[in-house]
Design a protein around this motif. Structure first.
Motif, PDB file in Angstrom:
ATOM      1  N   UNK A 172       4.773  -1.017   5.442  1.00  0.00           N
ATOM      2  CA  UNK A 172       5.071  -2.400   5.858  1.00  0.00           C
ATOM      3  C   UNK A 172       5.869  -3.138   4.786  1.00  0.00           C
ATOM      4  N   UNK A 173       5.436  -3.035   3.523  1.00  0.00           N
ATOM      5  CA  UNK A 173       6.049  -3.813   2.447  1.00  0.00           C
ATOM      6  C   UNK A 173       7.262  -3.126   1.812  1.00  0.00           C
ATOM      7  N   UNK A 174       7.350  -1.819   1.970  1.00  0.00           N
ATOM      8  CA  UNK A 174       8.470  -1.093   1.368  1.00  0.00           C
ATOM      9  C   UNK A 174       8.399  -1.135  -0.141  1.00  0.00           C
ATOM     10  N   UNK A 175       9.555  -1.409  -0.780  1.00  0.00           N
ATOM     11  CA  UNK A 175       9.637  -1.425  -2.243  1.00  0.00           C
ATOM     12  C   UNK A 175       8.897  -2.608  -2.869  1.00  0.00           C
ATOM     13  N   UNK A 176       8.429  -3.546  -2.053  1.00  0.00           N
ATOM     14  CA  UNK A 176       7.728  -4.707  -2.600  1.00  0.00           C
ATOM     15  C   UNK A 176       6.294  -4.371  -3.005  1.00  0.00           C
ATOM     16  N   UNK A 177       5.823  -3.167  -2.664  1.00  0.00           N
ATOM     17  CA  UNK A 177       4.446  -2.793  -2.998  1.00  0.00           C
ATOM     18  C   UNK A 177       4.420  -1.426  -3.671  1.00  0.00           C
ATOM     19  N   UNK A 178       3.791  -1.394  -4.837  1.00  0.00           N
ATOM     20  CA  UNK A 178       3.487  -0.135  -5.513  1.00  0.00           C
ATOM     21  C   UNK A 178       1.986  -0.090  -5.772  1.00  0.00           C
ATOM     22  N   UNK A 179       1.461   1.127  -5.877  1.00  0.00           N
ATOM     23  CA  UNK A 179       0.035   1.253  -6.194  1.00  0.00           C
ATOM     24  C   UNK A 179      -0.205   2.532  -6.967  1.00  0.00           C
ATOM     25  N   UNK A 180      -1.329   2.541  -7.685  1.00  0.00           N
ATOM     26  CA  UNK A 180      -1.689   3.732  -8.454  1.00  0.00           C
ATOM     27  C   UNK A 180      -3.190   3.799  -8.628  1.00  0.00           C
ATOM     28  N   UNK A 181      -3.685   5.040  -8.833  1.00  0.00           N
ATOM     29  CA  UNK A 181      -5.111   5.279  -9.059  1.00  0.00           C
ATOM     30  C   UNK A 181      -5.283   6.063 -10.348  1.00  0.00           C
ATOM     31  N   UNK A 182      -6.150   5.602 -11.195  1.00  0.00           N
ATOM     32  CA  UNK A 182      -6.491   6.314 -12.431  1.00  0.00           C
ATOM     33  C   UNK A 182      -8.008   6.485 -12.435  1.00  0.00           C
ATOM     34  N   UNK A 183      -8.437   7.627 -11.944  1.00  0.00           N
ATOM     35  CA  UNK A 183      -9.862   7.841 -11.690  1.00  0.00           C
ATOM     36  C   UNK A 183     -10.372   8.968 -12.578  1.00  0.00           C
ATOM     37  N   UNK A 184     -11.405   8.663 -13.351  1.00  0.00           N
ATOM     38  CA  UNK A 184     -12.033   9.692 -14.182  1.00  0.00           C
ATOM     39  C   UNK A 184     -12.635  10.784 -13.316  1.00  0.00           C
TER      40      UNK A 184
END
Length: 406
Positions: free
Chosen positions: A279-291
């Protein structure tokens, strides 16, 4: 007032009983009054002898009259039958007990008459006369007006009044019992009606449950068809969206009110953010850093997504350039620590203060997080924490600390 104690006034129509009492007094020439179990009058005196009225006006004699009545009533209660006796001035009186279900409700006190001399001598004098009150002039005239009635007739009148008074009260008690039974019957019918309605609602609920089990199968079949169609039409992005949506729905439908692994939550949140990125395209980034050790920790179902959704909808959606959502998790000796960080618009200070103070999310933050908080309290009691820090135009950080063991 003792629980379950019956009272004469609860059983008789005083006005009607007074009428019957007046009629009997007029027909027999007796003075009559009805008292409750404490000796308190519940009717007015019918045809009280003039002599007795005059005696009661003399200092100290009214108390003697009441004492006679009281003792006569007690003897009637003791025997369970009318009790005939003589008062302190030698007049014949009798007490008719009113008894319902072995409980003494009161008595009809009658008499103020004379009878044959030989019978008088057989009757107990309830209270001995105190002092020498000579019957002179007016008192003597009034005494001579007292009617003389044969003792057999006095006994018959006493029995008649015993049967009449107890019949009236007994009928009233029967009607009251019938009314109580009717009320209980009505309540029972209403209870049965409620039970029938509850059973109908239960069956309707069971039907809805069956329908809810059927509908997801239909929905997943449709999604699988769309996925296959996207593959045939060489539309990998569409197929990816359909697969993510299918995974989310399957997770939501299967895991409600269950305990899941943290890895399941991460997988679900990843699918959610992937769909939002479409929906947001390049306007949204996300990441997960999970032990690595965090992934198998058991937690309540769907506690991450509402916070992530807040970051997207309230933090990034209205931000022109969009932003990033980061989910970081690690474990300590006792706890699982989760941070959800965005660089969105942030929360105004007055709202943030209210959120952290009251620990309730208002309508702006959505009911989802309130639901999360309630479920956390259910599983962890007070042994958890949620802390929210935010700065306007800099973003928001939500820190969640949960025990590693439920």
């Amino acid at each position: 007032m003792l629980e379950g104690l019956k009272h004469l006034k609860d059983y008789i129509d005083i006005e009607m009983f007074q009428k019957i009492q007046d009629d009997i007094a007029a027909a027999t020439g007796l003075g009559i009054i009805t008292c409750d179990y404490k000796g308190r009058p519940v009717t007015k005196h019918s045809k009280c002898a003039e002599f007795c009225e005059a005696i009661r006006k003399i200092k100290g004699y009214k108390e003697l009259c009441e004492k006679c009545d009281s003792r006569g009533g007690l003897e009637a209660v003791r025997t369970g039958n009318p009790y005939i006796y003589r008062c302190h001035k030698g007049l014949v009186d009798f007490a008719v007990p009113i008894i319902i279900e072995d409980q003494y409700l009161g008595a009809v006190m009658a008499g103020q008459i004379l009878t044959e001399e030989k019978e008088l001598e057989k009757l107990e004098i309830m209270v001995q006369n105190v002092g020498n009150l000579e019957l002179k002039n007016e008192l003597l005239t009034l005494y001579n007006k007292i009617p003389v009635i044969q003792f057999e007739k006095i006994e018959a009148i006493a029995q008649m009044m015993f049967h009449i008074s107890n019949y009236i009260v007994g009928e009233a008690a029967l009607k009251m019992a019938q009314m109580e039974l009717n009320e209980k019957s009505i309540k029972f019918i209403e209870y049965e009606k409620t039970q029938v309605e509850l059973e109908k609602e239960l069956k309707a609920s069971q039907l809805k449950t069956l329908q809810s089990q059927v509908n997801p199968h239909f929905l997943f079949n449709i999604l699988n068809t769309i996925s296959s169609l996207a593959l045939m039409e060489n539309a990998p992005k569409t197929r990816e969206v359909v697969c993510d949506l299918s995974d989310m729905l399957r997770y939501t439908l299967k895991k409600v009110d269950q305990i899941v692994t943290f890895q399941d939550e991460i997988r679900y949140s990843t699918s959610y953010l992937t769909l939002q990125k479409i929906r947001f395209g390049d306007r949204l980034d996300f990441s997960f850093d999970i032990g690595e050790g965090c992934k198998k920790i058991k937690i309540p179902f769907m506690i991450l997504q509402p916070f992530i959704e807040n970051s997207v909808i309230h933090g990034l959606e209205l931000k022109e350039n969009g932003g990033t959502v980061k989910v970081i998790a690690w474990e300590t000796k006792e706890n699982l620590v989760i941070n959800i960080i965005d660089n969105g618009l942030g929360i105004p200070p007055y709202k943030l203060k209210d959120i952290n103070k009251v620990m309730e999310y208002k309508e702006i933050e959505g009911i989802g997080i309130n639901n999360v908080r309630q479920r956390m309290r259910y599983y962890y009691g007070d042994n958890y924490s949620i802390d929210i820090k935010s700065r306007i135009n800099s973003g928001t950080e939500v820190s969640i600390i949960l025990p590693k063991h439920l």
